[in-house]
Motif scaffolding. Sequence first.
Motif, PDB file in Angstrom:
ATOM      1  N   PHE A  69       0.932  -1.155  -0.044  1.00 38.46           N
ATOM      2  CA  PHE A  69      -0.466   0.066  -0.460  1.00 38.46           C
ATOM      3  C   PHE A  69       0.880   1.662   0.232  1.00 38.46           C
ATOM      4  O   PHE A  69       2.321   1.207   0.482  1.00 38.46           O
ATOM      5  CB  PHE A  69      -0.681  -0.060   1.406  1.00 38.46           C
ATOM      6  N   PRO A  70       0.460   2.204  -0.390  1.00 32.25           N
ATOM      7  CA  PRO A  70       0.452   3.470  -0.058  1.00 32.25           C
ATOM      8  C   PRO A  70       1.639   4.231   1.141  1.00 32.25           C
ATOM      9  O   PRO A  70       0.761   3.722   2.142  1.00 32.25           O
ATOM     10  CB  PRO A  70       0.087   4.990  -1.347  1.00 32.25           C
ATOM     11  N   ASP A 118       3.931   0.423  -1.973  1.00 34.95           N
ATOM     12  CA  ASP A 118       3.608  -0.233  -3.576  1.00 34.95           C
ATOM     13  C   ASP A 118       4.676  -1.012  -3.891  1.00 34.95           C
ATOM     14  O   ASP A 118       5.407  -0.635  -4.645  1.00 34.95           O
ATOM     15  CB  ASP A 118       3.530   1.696  -4.344  1.00 34.95           C
ATOM     16  N   CYS A 176       3.421   0.362   5.436  1.00 30.78           N
ATOM     17  CA  CYS A 176       4.077  -0.143   4.629  1.00 30.78           C
ATOM     18  C   CYS A 176       5.743  -0.475   4.513  1.00 30.78           C
ATOM     19  O   CYS A 176       5.835  -1.201   3.561  1.00 30.78           O
ATOM     20  CB  CYS A 176       4.215   1.164   3.601  1.00 30.78           C
TER      21      CYS A 176
END
Length: 270
Positions: free
Chosen positions: A15-16, A19, A247
């Motif tokens: 996920f951002p 990514d 992340c």
Amino acid sequence: MKPLFAGLFDDAALFPPGDLPLAEAVPAHRGHRTAWYAGAVGPFLCGSGRLAELVRTAGPGPLPVGLLLPGGGAGPAAALKEAAGLDVVSIEIATADVPATVAQLAAELPTGVAAAVELPRDGRTEDSLDALAGTPYRAKYRTGGLTADAFPPVGELAAFLVGCAERAVPYKCTAGLHHAVRHTDPETGFEHHGFLNVLLAAAAGDRAGAVEALGERSAAVLVSALDTLTDDQVSAARRSFTSFGTCSIAEPLADLADLGLLRPPTLEDR
């Protein structure tokens, strides 16, 4: 692994702003699970839109998956059917209608799969928490994102944490908790909550204490406060604040090591 940090970091590498491609994120997660800090690592988070790709590329080896479903999409039963062959340990659903989502989970979620319901930031948090109270499901709250307004003010987040505590609703956080201590990002100017601040706020027991803990910017003050927590307070805080999605697993670990709260093994330890 210290109980305060056990299972705290859910792996949101896909996920951002991370990514990471699936082909890199899956082996990286397996590496986390065999590393010295494995006890701090939660499930591998994957959105339903990449589920088919994950099924194709997961390969052998342990991969506990937390499956993220958008509101209004396929329900838990359909998503779990698509995920056949994966070790789905939890489902997280973003929703604008918490009571309806709770009813859907009760009807479709099999035993052994946990669930978290992401609450809308619509000013009706109390109503949403009332719908979760007395259920086996966690609340989930967004603590950051790619825009300034994605970061809830201290008062809003404190109200959520205290509301959960009053109803004995456990919770997880998602996004924005990249570092241990509250700070202003030098590039974006965004005000980031710190995950140590949230841990202390979870142990505070009242709104004033939660606001004070969330607003603290001194690492030394936070570390000193953590050192005073009893085992019972640590257990209570972690029953409330179960985990957060990050992340990068490396960033929070590096912060803890820099603060002297977590010590990587040395040659003498081996």
